[in-house]
Design an enzyme around this catalytic site. Sequence first.
Site, PDB file in Angstrom:
ATOM      1  N   LYS A 196       0.494  -1.251   0.163  1.00 49.90           N
ATOM      2  CA  LYS A 196       0.050  -0.156  -0.232  1.00 49.90           C
ATOM      3  C   LYS A 196       0.569   1.082  -0.204  1.00 49.90           C
ATOM      4  CE  LYS A 196      -4.151   1.568   2.704  1.00 49.90           C
ATOM      5  NZ  LYS A 196      -4.702   1.561   3.737  1.00 49.90           N
TER       6      LYS A 196
ATOM      7  N   HIS B  46      -0.188   4.184  -0.183  1.00 49.78           N
ATOM      8  CA  HIS B  46      -0.594   5.525   1.256  1.00 49.78           C
ATOM      9  C   HIS B  46      -1.293   5.377   2.614  1.00 49.78           C
ATOM     10  CE1 HIS B  46      -4.276   3.255  -0.739  1.00 49.78           C
ATOM     11  NE2 HIS B  46      -5.090   3.767   0.571  1.00 49.78           N
TER      12      HIS B  46
END
Length: 238
Positions: free
Chosen positions: A112, A114
Site C-alpha cells: 500500500k 498511502h
Amino acid sequence: MEEEGVQSAQQSRLAQDFVRFAVETGVLRFGEFKTKAGRLSPYFFNAGLFDDGAKLGRLAQFYASALQASGIAFDMVFGPAYKGIPLAATVAVELARQGRNVPFAYNRKEAKDHGEGGSLVGAPLRGRVLIIDDVMSAGTAARESIALIRAAGATPHAMVVALDRQEKATENGQDVPYSAVQYVRRELGLQVCAIARLADLLQYLSAVGGDAMAAHRARVLAYRERYGVDDDSEGDAS
C-alpha cells in the site's frame, strides 16, 4: 509410551473428524481436477468453500485442536494472502476463546502506497511466528512468508495447514522425490503441523464403505502410487 499412544489416537480421531467434515461440507470433492502442477487429481480440497460463519468456526476449532496436539510453540500467527488471511484471523479468535490471546498479522499481495503503507497489516511481527495456510502445494507461499517475517526481524518458526497431500513437489516443471511439507521441514527449517493427510483420507474412504467410496479410494490410491512420497520420511508432526 502410553501417553504417546493416547496422543496419536487423539490425532487420528481429529484427522478422521476433519476429513468427514470436509467431505460433508463439499470442501473436499472427488472427480477429476487439474492441479497447479498439471496433474489430474481424483480429489480436490478447496478451503474457499468454508464460506459461512458456522463452517469457519468449526474449521478454526480443528486448527486449534491440531496445534494443541502438536505441541508446537509460537508467539503469534500470520496469514499469507489470500486464503491464509481469514484462516489466521479465525484461528486467532478461536485461540482467544480458549484462553490464549495471541497477536495476528497478514500481508497484502501489493504494498500500500498511502495511509500506513507497506505490505503488512495487523500486529508487528515479533518472536516465533506461526504461518497458517490451507494446503501446501509447491511451498511458494511458505518461502514468501518466511522472507517477509525475517525482513521484519521475527522468526518464521512453524506452519500449520489443513491438508497435507503427501505428494511430490515440482521444481522447474519436474517432479522431485519429496513433498512440499518435507521441503519446508528440511530445507526451510520450520516445524509443520497438518490437521489431516492423504493417508487419513484413504482411511476415511475405507471406513465409510460403499461402491462409490470404494471407487474413489481406488482412484486416490492409484494417484498416490504415481505421485506419492515415502511416508517414512514425512517426519513426526501430523
